[in-house]
Design a protein around this motif. Structure first.
Motif, PDB file in Angstrom:
ATOM      1  N   SER A  38      54.885  52.090  34.795  1.00 53.29           N
ATOM      2  CA  SER A  38      53.467  51.790  34.672  1.00 53.29           C
ATOM      3  C   SER A  38      53.176  50.895  33.473  1.00 53.29           C
ATOM      4  O   SER A  38      52.487  49.880  33.592  1.00 53.29           O
ATOM      5  CB  SER A  38      52.678  53.102  34.576  1.00 53.29           C
ATOM      6  OG  SER A  38      51.311  52.844  34.429  1.00 53.29           O
ATOM      7  N   GLU A  78      49.070  41.883  31.793  1.00 51.91           N
ATOM      8  CA  GLU A  78      48.402  41.340  30.609  1.00 51.91           C
ATOM      9  C   GLU A  78      49.035  40.036  30.140  1.00 51.91           C
ATOM     10  O   GLU A  78      48.339  39.096  29.794  1.00 51.91           O
ATOM     11  CB  GLU A  78      48.388  42.369  29.472  1.00 51.91           C
ATOM     12  CG  GLU A  78      47.380  43.468  29.722  1.00 51.91           C
ATOM     13  CD  GLU A  78      47.037  44.266  28.481  1.00 51.91           C
ATOM     14  OE1 GLU A  78      47.263  43.789  27.352  1.00 51.91           O
ATOM     15  OE2 GLU A  78      46.525  45.380  28.649  1.00 51.91           O
ATOM     16  N   GLU A  87      51.982  47.007  33.409  1.00 53.28           N
ATOM     17  CA  GLU A  87      50.760  46.641  32.693  1.00 53.28           C
ATOM     18  C   GLU A  87      51.034  45.454  31.766  1.00 53.28           C
ATOM     19  O   GLU A  87      50.217  44.544  31.644  1.00 53.28           O
ATOM     20  CB  GLU A  87      50.236  47.834  31.898  1.00 53.28           C
ATOM     21  CG  GLU A  87      48.883  47.586  31.286  1.00 53.28           C
ATOM     22  CD  GLU A  87      48.320  48.798  30.564  1.00 53.28           C
ATOM     23  OE1 GLU A  87      47.448  48.576  29.704  1.00 53.28           O
ATOM     24  OE2 GLU A  87      48.736  49.931  30.844  1.00 53.28           O
ATOM     25  N   THR A 117      49.515  53.192  40.042  1.00 50.88           N
ATOM     26  CA  THR A 117      50.363  53.752  38.992  1.00 50.88           C
ATOM     27  C   THR A 117      50.575  55.255  39.105  1.00 50.88           C
ATOM     28  O   THR A 117      51.493  55.778  38.481  1.00 50.88           O
ATOM     29  CB  THR A 117      49.790  53.422  37.596  1.00 50.88           C
ATOM     30  OG1 THR A 117      48.450  53.936  37.509  1.00 50.88           O
ATOM     31  CG2 THR A 117      49.781  51.919  37.356  1.00 50.88           C
TER      32      THR A 117
END
Length: 174
Positions: A115, A123, A119, A107
């Motif tokens: 970024s 997740e 993410e 990142t």
């Protein structure tokens, strides 16, 4: 070996040929997945319509959505979708260096928008329940509500597409 023989565009019914021609405009080719889905025209149309709404419309840059799509496909270990969306990301202006950074989640070489979007991909791919309030707060700091929906839809679409491609045993295209 693909478990269902793809429909040959040269022998396809007229209504399928029309969809295939549209695919060439937005995907620069007729992907194997769509040629397999052509065995059920209503599902082919629905899939293409949803894909178009998620990837070709909205306000987010297609390159960012392709990076997110690539990341999800890679996380799922789907070689077909990983190769396809790597190719699409490169066609949309991503560099090989950027794609390596996405794959490795380096990142430090990304914008903060990239970024946090990646993410979210990580997740959400783990479990939709893993998307924390903290991550949503960071998403809200970088994206509008509409853009967050685009990102969520991109991840969801790619989780589905990766599973579908693997169930059909689709192989990466040259």
């Amino acid at each position: 070996m693909t478990r269902i023989t793809p429909v040959n565009p040269d022998n396809a019914p007229k209504n399928i040929v029309e969809i295939f021609e549209e695919l060439k405009k937005t995907k620069w080719r007729i992907p194997t997945m769509y040629r397999v889905l052509a065995h059920n025209p209503s599902i082919l149309k629905a899939h293409e319509s949803y894909f178009d709404a998620v990837m070709n419309n909205g306000t987010l840059d297609r390159k960012l959505k392709e990076k997110v799509a690539f990341k999800v496909a890679h996380l799922n270990g789907c070689e077909y979708s990983t190769a396809s969306h790597r190719r699409y990301a490169l066609k949309c202006g991503a560099t090989e260096e950027e794609m390596f950074a996405v794959e490795a989640m380096k990142t430090d070489s990304m914008t903060s928008n990239e970024s946090v979007a990646l993410e979210l991909a990580v997740e959400m791919n783990s479990s939709g329940k893993m998307v924390t309030s903290e991550l949503f707060a960071r998403l809200n700091a970088h994206f509008s509500a509409s853009e967050i929906i685009e990102l969520l839809a991109t991840v969801g679409l790619m989780i589905f597409a990766s599973r579908l491609a693997d169930a059909l045993a689709l192989e990466p295209e040259a």
